[in-house]
Design an enzyme around this catalytic site. Structure first.
Site, mmCIF file in Angstrom:
data_model
loop_
_atom_site.group_PDB
_atom_site.id
_atom_site.type_symbol
_atom_site.label_atom_id
_atom_site.label_comp_id
_atom_site.label_asym_id
_atom_site.label_seq_id
_atom_site.Cartn_x
_atom_site.Cartn_y
_atom_site.Cartn_z
ATOM 1 N N ASP A 187 -7.652 -4.903 7.349
ATOM 2 C CA ASP A 187 -8.221 -5.832 6.812
ATOM 3 C C ASP A 187 -9.027 -6.905 7.674
ATOM 4 O O ASP A 187 -9.863 -7.252 7.466
ATOM 5 C CB ASP A 187 -7.230 -6.550 6.169
ATOM 6 C CG ASP A 187 -6.866 -5.826 4.764
ATOM 7 O OD1 ASP A 187 -8.000 -5.387 4.136
ATOM 8 O OD2 ASP A 187 -5.722 -5.701 4.393
ATOM 9 N N HIS B 180 0.800 -1.324 -0.045
ATOM 10 C CA HIS B 180 -0.114 0.168 0.022
ATOM 11 C C HIS B 180 0.887 1.262 -0.070
ATOM 12 O O HIS B 180 0.382 2.360 -0.308
ATOM 13 C CB HIS B 180 -0.849 0.045 1.126
ATOM 14 C CG HIS B 180 -1.983 -1.101 1.231
ATOM 15 N ND1 HIS B 180 -2.892 -1.140 0.033
ATOM 16 C CD2 HIS B 180 -2.342 -2.128 2.139
ATOM 17 C CE1 HIS B 180 -3.553 -2.231 0.263
ATOM 18 N NE2 HIS B 180 -3.105 -2.697 1.449
ATOM 19 N N ARG C 7 7.585 -5.482 2.988
ATOM 20 C CA ARG C 7 6.147 -6.180 2.628
ATOM 21 C C ARG C 7 5.832 -5.871 0.995
ATOM 22 O O ARG C 7 5.810 -4.962 0.629
ATOM 23 C CB ARG C 7 4.744 -5.253 3.260
ATOM 24 C CG ARG C 7 3.713 -5.996 2.743
ATOM 25 C CD ARG C 7 2.321 -5.587 3.761
ATOM 26 N NE ARG C 7 2.036 -4.500 3.511
ATOM 27 C CZ ARG C 7 0.920 -3.602 4.317
ATOM 28 N NH1 ARG C 7 0.024 -4.531 4.966
ATOM 29 N NH2 ARG C 7 0.261 -2.474 3.945
ATOM 30 N N GLU D 187 -5.483 -11.910 8.043
ATOM 31 C CA GLU D 187 -6.339 -10.451 7.995
ATOM 32 C C GLU D 187 -7.370 -10.769 7.234
ATOM 33 O O GLU D 187 -7.910 -9.762 6.804
ATOM 34 C CB GLU D 187 -5.302 -9.450 7.505
ATOM 35 C CG GLU D 187 -4.647 -9.600 6.212
ATOM 36 C CD GLU D 187 -3.788 -8.546 5.758
ATOM 37 O OE1 GLU D 187 -3.852 -7.447 6.087
ATOM 38 O OE2 GLU D 187 -3.129 -8.672 4.763
HETATM 39 C C1 3PY Z 1 -3.841 -4.020 7.569
HETATM 40 O O1 3PY Z 1 -4.236 -3.086 8.597
HETATM 41 O O2 3PY Z 1 -4.929 -4.481 7.066
HETATM 42 C C2 3PY Z 1 -2.489 -3.794 6.937
HETATM 43 O O3 3PY Z 1 -2.164 -4.534 6.228
HETATM 44 C C3 3PY Z 1 -1.506 -2.976 7.813
HETATM 45 O O4 3PY Z 1 -0.602 -2.627 7.057
HETATM 46 MG MG MG Z 2 -3.833 -5.368 5.189
#
Ligand code: 3PY
Ligand code: MG
Length: 265
Positions: A173, A46, A71, A147
């Site tokens: 997420d 992101h 990441r 997530e």
């Molecule tokens: C999230 O909060 O989903 C993340 O991937 C954090 O960077």
């Molecule tokens: Mg995320």
């Protein structure tokens, strides 16, 4: 090979603190590396960082002993391998849903016979040292993000996958996964339950647990809970907090008189 001090700390049961770097800038990376973080994670999912940026930012971090993580945008073997070849000492892989996903991510991080990583550590061998090829399988951290609802359902098998060093919670997420607005899960029962399930799976399988946080208070809370990979905000949020504090101190916080945080990611 230069040791992965963060991974070694986890293996000894210790805790580490880091932050996220999403601004595509070498100076930001070098500046953040000169604070006392154990690790930095350059965010190519992101964050605004592309591969050319990454190849400049990792050497900037390497001016210090801070462990450089990346990441990756997705669980895609060639993307993982390119981040490692550029000198990442660990990858954070988002949206891991199944044990098969976990095995695929681990395999991309390990040279045969343990995995299927292709050999060609262009910059990694310069940063890591001449025995990189022999030792990388044991020094590179594999950090998988749980997530999603599917990831939650399979968290036990994901945590049990050989070669996984840490499960990392993405609160935005994960909030969505339990039916809440992104990032609004903190303190909500469904979110807490999901966090507890991930925590328990990590403890059962003897691997580290980590999470991304949206405030200093949350970072403190999870540090006190013994999390091994605690993220303290990210570069944009840290910058915004400093600007806000300074403007507020000088009495010039006109646009946000209530001190509200712009909804930064
Ligand atoms: C999230 O909060 O989903 C993340 O991937 C954090 O960077
Ligand atoms: Mg995320």
């Amino acid at each position: 090979m230069r040791p992965n001090t963060t991974l070694r700390t986890w293996r000894a049961g210790g805790q580490t603190l880091g932050t996220w770097i999403g601004l595509a800038n070498t100076q930001v990376a070098e500046l953040m590396a000169n604070f006392d973080f154990d690790w930095l994670c350059v965010d190519t999912q992101h964050g605004l960082v592309d591969y050319a940026d990454l190849c400049n930012m990792l050497p900037a971090i390497s001016t210090t002993d801070t462990t450089p993580f990346v990441r990756v945008p997705w669980n895609e073997p060639y993307v993982i391998m390119r981040a490692l070849d550029a000198g990442a000492y660990g990858v954070v892989v988002p949206m891991i849903n199944t044990a098969e996903d976990a095995r695929r991510a681990v395999a991309a991080c390990k040279y045969p016979p343990e995995g299927m990583r292709s050999y060609g550590p262009s910059r990694a061998i310069i940063y890591g040292g001449p025995d990189y090829g022999q030792k990388a399988n044991d020094e590179i951290a594999v950090i998988l993000m749980v997530e999603t609802d599917e990831g939650l359902a399979n968290v036990e098998e994901i945590a049990a996958t050989p070669g996984v060093d840490c499960l990392f919670i993405g609160p935005s997420d994960l909030s969505l996964a339990v039916g809440l607005e992104p990032g609004k899960g903190w303190g909500e029962p469904a979110f807490n339950e999901a966090v507890a399930a991930i925590e328990a799976a990590c403890a059962r399988h003897g691997i580290a647990i980590g999470l991304y946080t949206h405030s200093t208070e949350l970072a403190i809370e999870f540090w006190q809970r013994g999390y091994h990979m605690v993220d303290l905000l990210g570069d944009s949020r840290l910058l915004a907090a400093g600007v806000r504090e300074a403007l507020s101190a000088i009495g010039h916080l006109r646009t946000k008189p209530d001190n509200s945080t712009p909804e930064l990611y």
